[in-house]
Write an enzyme that holds these catalytic residues in place. Sequence first.
Site, PDB file in Angstrom:
ATOM      1  N   ASP A 156       3.392   6.390   6.275  1.00  0.00           N
ATOM      2  CA  ASP A 156       3.324   5.326   7.629  1.00  0.00           C
ATOM      3  C   ASP A 156       2.262   5.945   8.634  1.00  0.00           C
ATOM      4  OD1 ASP A 156       5.831   3.936   6.638  1.00  0.00           O
ATOM      5  OD2 ASP A 156       6.482   5.812   6.756  1.00  0.00           O
ATOM      6  N   GLU A 193       0.594   6.150  -0.400  1.00  0.00           N
ATOM      7  CA  GLU A 193      -0.626   5.224  -0.080  1.00  0.00           C
ATOM      8  C   GLU A 193      -1.847   5.840   0.444  1.00  0.00           C
ATOM      9  OE1 GLU A 193       0.557   1.577   1.358  1.00  0.00           O
ATOM     10  OE2 GLU A 193      -1.338   1.280   2.551  1.00  0.00           O
TER      11      GLU A 193
END
Lengths: 189, 377
Positions: free
Chosen positions: B17, B273
Amino acid sequence: MKTGKEIKPGTVLRIDNDPWLVQKAEFTKSGRNSAIMKTKLKNLLTGYKTETVYGADDKLDDVILDRKEATLSFINGDTYTFMDTTDYTMYELNAEDIEAVLPYIEEGMTDICEAVFFEERLVSVELPTTISRKVVYTENSARGDTSGKVMKPAKLSNGTEVQVADFIEIDEMIDIDTRDGSFKGRSKK
Amino acid sequence: MKASWDIFCTVVDNYGDIGVTWRLARQLVAEHGLAVRLWVDDLNAFVPLCPAADANAEQQWHEGVDVRHWPAAWSATSPAEVVVGAFACQLPPAYIEAMSAQATPPLWLNLEYLSAEDWVEGCHGLPSPQPNGLRKVFFFPGFTARTGGLLREASVLASRDSLQSAPKQRAEFLAGLGVQVAPGSRLLSLFAYENRQLGSWLQALAAGTQATHLLVPQGRILADLAAWLEVATLAPGALHQRGALTVQVVPFVSQGDYDKLLWACDFNAVRGEDSFVRAQWAAVPMLWHIYVQDENAHWEKLEAFLALYRQGLSDPASVALTALWRAWNIDGDMGQAWQALQPHWDELQTHAREWAVAQAAQPDLATALVHFCRNSL
């Protein structure tokens, strides 16, 4: 108040004071265990249609709707006529308004549906969660599997294709979950 | 006057994040001249990525970004013109109220997770009209033209090429991490979640004829690594030899240095990610450890990416690559899959570069966001 994941076809949302009918709702897991709901909305005042996305936990204002029991009376082209089971009033809907349940609607069906009204106007119809339908075509069992884990395609009388257990044969009645179109088993009735 | 953006980041776990939002914030400032506030609820996760940061500061400036602590008790704040909620994070209710009270309410973007699945194209850029009238839009990063693209700074590919084409520069960078690679040794990096298949992979590397130097930044895989090495603990600098395999633990480095580490390696195992995208820009073969989701929803995401990434590979190379990625993520035999990959090494190298070129031909995520906002405001 509803959350994004509670939205389903037939829900009416109040957005900017306008009522929007949810015609289609597709739940998808996005990432990190969060999820989204893609919807197709129709403005009940203007007829304008749009696609939207909501997060599963988004809070949305829904409109309390009236509901009555109804059955399918007949189909004429893209127009579907339903009859109120208590006072026999006939109501018409076009295919778009019931897009989400259209794959499970067929002539002669006897399911008791829920007709959804917004300000005395029929806006949608919801089917029971479980419906029973006849398989009109499917390939013979390929592997003789009886566990129900091996699936194969099968066609219903209205042309809808669903996945069924390998042991299902032509002319058998099967139970289908109308929320996601999944096969639930051989009909008991 | 610079256009103002607020980016909100909730640190759920790991560094994905904050890694993505920190990169995005820096790029918006450096390349698009925007005034960006980055709101982070847990600055402890930010410090490893930006070592100059203070985990206890309410406000601090780094690389032109106004980094703010996102407190549990929210204080009244004027909203920016564009508001980005990263990864479906829930904005403070008082901030949302302040947004709707503006004469011209901000454009509210929900920046979603990266996925190669087909449905992403159908959802990218769709509105999410809110009961209070706010304009919210779902923005999806992705690998195809009908998505928002990937984070890619303007200089990243040139910097990569510079390091990859200059052995001296590469060696100096590695030396800064305490790494000296023996001539002829293949250099691998490993950044992963816990993985039961690590042992069979390392066994294959140790038993191989090709000398391998494996760099392992500090992270969650270290416990599995220590167990395989049969050592009690592993700290940065630890160096162990097992057959043809040299294992070296390196420090958790800043994002800029992690990029260089990926560029310097011949093969990169990455996770989640942010590092997954950076490994693609490194343009060398890679292995992705995908974030595990309930009901194995991640399997479909893995297969969706593989379906895209495999395009252009020969069938045998495609099969070998798929088998390796599945073994790593779905508990297969990594040793066997690694051996089967070796005959296709050259093809995978070429393919990794071609993939990076093809992805770089699309607009990057930050630019796509800026264009979308300019057209919407």
